[in-house]
Design a protein around this motif. Structure first.
Motif, mmCIF file in Angstrom:
data_model
loop_
_atom_site.group_PDB
_atom_site.id
_atom_site.type_symbol
_atom_site.label_atom_id
_atom_site.label_comp_id
_atom_site.label_asym_id
_atom_site.label_seq_id
_atom_site.Cartn_x
_atom_site.Cartn_y
_atom_site.Cartn_z
ATOM 1 N N THR A 40 15.706 -41.949 -1.688
ATOM 2 C CA THR A 40 16.336 -41.907 -3.016
ATOM 3 C C THR A 40 17.110 -40.614 -3.278
ATOM 4 O OG1 THR A 40 14.306 -40.990 -4.003
ATOM 5 C CG2 THR A 40 14.550 -43.400 -3.997
ATOM 6 N N GLY A 41 16.918 -39.614 -2.433
ATOM 7 C CA GLY A 41 17.577 -38.335 -2.658
ATOM 8 C C GLY A 41 16.802 -37.379 -3.520
ATOM 9 N N ALA A 42 15.565 -37.740 -3.864
ATOM 10 C CA ALA A 42 14.707 -36.824 -4.621
ATOM 11 C C ALA A 42 14.188 -35.725 -3.702
ATOM 12 C CB ALA A 42 13.544 -37.582 -5.243
ATOM 13 N N ARG A 43 13.840 -34.600 -4.295
ATOM 14 C CA ARG A 43 13.238 -33.510 -3.516
ATOM 15 C C ARG A 43 11.729 -33.667 -3.540
ATOM 16 N NH1 ARG A 43 14.565 -27.019 -3.822
ATOM 17 N NH2 ARG A 43 13.123 -26.412 -2.148
ATOM 18 N N TYR A 44 11.103 -33.560 -2.394
ATOM 19 C CA TYR A 44 9.651 -33.717 -2.277
ATOM 20 C C TYR A 44 9.001 -32.347 -2.124
ATOM 21 C CZ TYR A 44 5.107 -34.915 -0.239
ATOM 22 O OH TYR A 44 3.758 -35.010 0.032
ATOM 23 N N LEU A 45 8.023 -32.067 -2.983
ATOM 24 C CA LEU A 45 7.225 -30.847 -2.893
ATOM 25 C C LEU A 45 5.758 -31.234 -2.794
ATOM 26 C CD1 LEU A 45 8.782 -28.593 -5.690
ATOM 27 C CD2 LEU A 45 9.181 -28.415 -3.235
ATOM 28 N N ARG A 46 5.039 -30.594 -1.928
ATOM 29 C CA ARG A 46 3.622 -30.913 -1.778
ATOM 30 C C ARG A 46 2.751 -29.689 -2.002
ATOM 31 N NH1 ARG A 46 -0.384 -34.061 0.105
ATOM 32 N NH2 ARG A 46 -2.012 -33.080 1.366
ATOM 33 N N SER A 47 1.709 -29.874 -2.807
ATOM 34 C CA SER A 47 0.636 -28.897 -2.899
ATOM 35 C C SER A 47 -0.540 -29.448 -2.106
ATOM 36 C CB SER A 47 0.218 -28.681 -4.358
ATOM 37 O OG SER A 47 -0.974 -27.932 -4.417
ATOM 38 N N GLU A 48 -1.183 -28.620 -1.336
ATOM 39 C CA GLU A 48 -2.307 -29.079 -0.516
ATOM 40 C C GLU A 48 -3.545 -29.388 -1.354
ATOM 41 O OE1 GLU A 48 -2.184 -29.899 2.644
ATOM 42 O OE2 GLU A 48 -0.050 -29.399 2.600
ATOM 43 N N VAL A 49 -3.579 -28.884 -2.588
ATOM 44 C CA VAL A 49 -4.704 -29.152 -3.487
ATOM 45 C C VAL A 49 -4.153 -29.649 -4.819
ATOM 46 C CG1 VAL A 49 -6.192 -27.416 -2.429
ATOM 47 C CG2 VAL A 49 -4.733 -26.772 -4.351
ATOM 48 N N ASN A 50 -5.010 -30.295 -5.594
ATOM 49 C CA ASN A 50 -4.623 -30.747 -6.934
ATOM 50 C C ASN A 50 -4.611 -29.538 -7.868
ATOM 51 O OD1 ASN A 50 -4.280 -31.950 -9.431
ATOM 52 N ND2 ASN A 50 -5.666 -33.644 -8.996
ATOM 53 N N LEU A 51 -3.421 -29.143 -8.279
ATOM 54 C CA LEU A 51 -3.265 -27.960 -9.125
ATOM 55 C C LEU A 51 -3.524 -28.242 -10.592
ATOM 56 C CD1 LEU A 51 0.081 -26.626 -7.594
ATOM 57 C CD2 LEU A 51 -2.225 -25.755 -7.143
ATOM 58 N N GLY A 52 -3.670 -29.509 -10.961
ATOM 59 C CA GLY A 52 -3.718 -29.869 -12.368
ATOM 60 C C GLY A 52 -2.316 -30.081 -12.900
ATOM 61 N N TYR A 53 -2.226 -30.516 -14.139
ATOM 62 C CA TYR A 53 -0.933 -30.880 -14.719
ATOM 63 C C TYR A 53 -0.003 -29.677 -14.858
ATOM 64 C CZ TYR A 53 2.552 -32.569 -18.014
ATOM 65 O OH TYR A 53 3.740 -32.882 -18.636
ATOM 66 N N ALA A 54 -0.456 -28.642 -15.537
ATOM 67 C CA ALA A 54 0.438 -27.531 -15.880
ATOM 68 C C ALA A 54 0.940 -26.800 -14.640
ATOM 69 C CB ALA A 54 -0.275 -26.560 -16.825
ATOM 70 N N LYS A 55 0.044 -26.436 -13.757
ATOM 71 C CA LYS A 55 0.465 -25.706 -12.554
ATOM 72 C C LYS A 55 1.352 -26.570 -11.669
ATOM 73 C CE LYS A 55 -3.367 -22.420 -12.334
ATOM 74 N NZ LYS A 55 -4.502 -21.899 -11.541
ATOM 75 N N GLY A 56 1.038 -27.871 -11.604
ATOM 76 C CA GLY A 56 1.874 -28.763 -10.823
ATOM 77 C C GLY A 56 3.276 -28.879 -11.395
ATOM 78 N N MET A 57 3.382 -29.015 -12.717
ATOM 79 C CA MET A 57 4.695 -29.084 -13.356
ATOM 80 C C MET A 57 5.470 -27.776 -13.169
ATOM 81 S SD MET A 57 5.767 -31.848 -14.708
ATOM 82 C CE MET A 57 5.259 -33.439 -15.369
ATOM 83 N N ASN A 58 4.802 -26.667 -13.348
ATOM 84 C CA ASN A 58 5.491 -25.382 -13.187
ATOM 85 C C ASN A 58 5.987 -25.178 -11.767
ATOM 86 O OD1 ASN A 58 5.215 -24.603 -15.879
ATOM 87 N ND2 ASN A 58 3.237 -23.594 -15.532
ATOM 88 N N LEU A 59 5.232 -25.673 -10.786
ATOM 89 C CA LEU A 59 5.693 -25.625 -9.403
ATOM 90 C C LEU A 59 7.006 -26.391 -9.265
ATOM 91 C CD1 LEU A 59 5.400 -25.130 -6.338
ATOM 92 C CD2 LEU A 59 3.947 -27.182 -6.243
ATOM 93 N N GLY A 60 7.056 -27.566 -9.841
ATOM 94 C CA GLY A 60 8.280 -28.355 -9.770
ATOM 95 C C GLY A 60 9.442 -27.707 -10.479
ATOM 96 N N VAL A 61 9.187 -27.159 -11.656
ATOM 97 C CA VAL A 61 10.248 -26.527 -12.447
ATOM 98 C C VAL A 61 10.876 -25.366 -11.681
ATOM 99 C CG1 VAL A 61 10.722 -25.186 -14.549
ATOM 100 C CG2 VAL A 61 9.334 -27.274 -14.680
ATOM 101 N N ARG A 62 10.067 -24.636 -10.947
ATOM 102 C CA ARG A 62 10.599 -23.497 -10.186
ATOM 103 C C ARG A 62 11.611 -23.933 -9.125
ATOM 104 N NH1 ARG A 62 5.183 -21.640 -10.670
ATOM 105 N NH2 ARG A 62 4.627 -22.307 -8.551
ATOM 106 N N HIS A 63 11.613 -25.202 -8.777
ATOM 107 C CA HIS A 63 12.538 -25.706 -7.769
ATOM 108 C C HIS A 63 13.680 -26.525 -8.380
ATOM 109 C CE1 HIS A 63 9.091 -24.634 -5.220
ATOM 110 N NE2 HIS A 63 9.957 -24.546 -4.236
ATOM 111 N N THR A 64 13.842 -26.454 -9.689
ATOM 112 C CA THR A 64 14.965 -27.133 -10.333
ATOM 113 C C THR A 64 16.148 -26.187 -10.447
ATOM 114 O OG1 THR A 64 14.203 -26.530 -12.564
ATOM 115 C CG2 THR A 64 13.427 -28.627 -11.659
ATOM 116 N N THR A 65 17.339 -26.754 -10.600
ATOM 117 C CA THR A 65 18.553 -25.929 -10.636
ATOM 118 C C THR A 65 19.417 -26.182 -11.862
ATOM 119 O OG1 THR A 65 19.862 -27.557 -9.393
ATOM 120 C CG2 THR A 65 18.625 -25.927 -8.107
#
Length: 283
Positions: free
Chosen positions: A51-76
């Protein structure tokens, strides 16, 4: 389209696949895999490649907030949508939300949320004030609707946020999604932080999404446990954000919860009562 969409997922390919494929092709899409098993991760990565989406993986479940912030750091892009993976977006919804952010007084925009049967489940509430807490404890909230915690979307101090649009500069100004909680009440904390900047929250009825409520949580916990956790984090957030007034409000509200559990009984009310007490004690 100057919009990035962060989709957070955990152990769920089917719903994530449906979500990503419903998003506008012109948007930048970042899928955050919050520690899924290897087979699901592989399927998610293949879907992102297709689909052209970017895939990011965390090896552990970071929870909602940390997971979202990880994704946001990779937005442009200058506008960001935070999306649960159990969302299906109707045509035009992202454009409608983004357009409301053209108003500089609007800090975040929220859509109409339908359940899988098409019923409106848009959830909004009022901040827990001393008056609201006392009204809940005494039963006055039954006859004074404006002192109820739940409110119509048009009157909400905060919204449940399975799909929320926000300018990147606003998200940066509030320090990202508040990581105080592993799961639940992040939306209340986000709305509080946006309002503290002097910005408004916009409810955009024309923007419509479908949401399978608590899909991930229901695979992990029974309904009573979900109620306990939701109440605990609601009380904890309300107590922490509002200082001494919050402590009084939460104490009064918890008294009302305990009275209802004592009178009405039932597993859910007892779970809510336990959650409220835990919320008062949590650090």
């Amino acid at each position: 389209m100057d919009v990035s969409i962060v989709v957070l997922t955990w152990e769920d390919f089917e719903r994530t696949n449906a979500c990503v494929r419903s998003l506008p092709s012109a948007a930048e899409v970042v899928v955050v895999d919050n520690g899924s098993a290897a087979d699901i991760s592989s399927a998610l990565q293949a879907m992102c490649d297709e689909t052209g989406a970017r895939y990011l993986r965390s090896e552990v479940n970071l929870g909602y907030a940390k997971g979202m912030n990880l994704g946001v750091r990779h937005t442009t892009r200058s506008r960001v949508v935070l999306s649960n993976n159990d969302i299906v977006v109707r045509t035009g919804a992202v454009e409608e939300l983004s357009a409301r952010l053209d108003d500089p007084t609007v800090g975040a925009a929220f859509p109409t949320v339908l359940d899988v049967n098409g019923a409106d489940q848009t959830a909004a509430g009022r901040f827990l004030t001393v008056a609201a807490g006392l009204a809940h404890a005494t039963g006055l909230s039954l006859v004074l609707p404006r002192l109820r915690i739940v409110s119509p979307p048009e009157q909400g101090d905060w919204f449940s946020g399975p799909f929320v649009a926000i300018r990147r500069e606003t998200l940066d100004a509030i320090g990202g999604v508040d990581e105080s909680s592993f799961f639940y009440s992040e939306d209340l904390r986000l709305c509080w932080a946006v309002r503290r900047l002097g910005l408004r929250l916009a409810y955009v009825p024309a923007a419509v999404v479908t949401h399978e409520d608590d899909a991930s949580a229901k695979r992990r916990w029974p309904p009573e446990e979900i109620s306990r956790r939701q109440t605990r984090e609601f009380i904890r957030a309300s107590r922490e954000l509002a200082g001494w007034r919050g402590r009084i409000a939460c104490s009064a509200y918890t008294l009302g919860v305990l009275l209802r559990a004592g009178v009405g009984g039932g597993a859910t009310r007892r779970a809510v009562a336990r959650g409220a007490i835990e919320g008062l004690r949590a650090r």
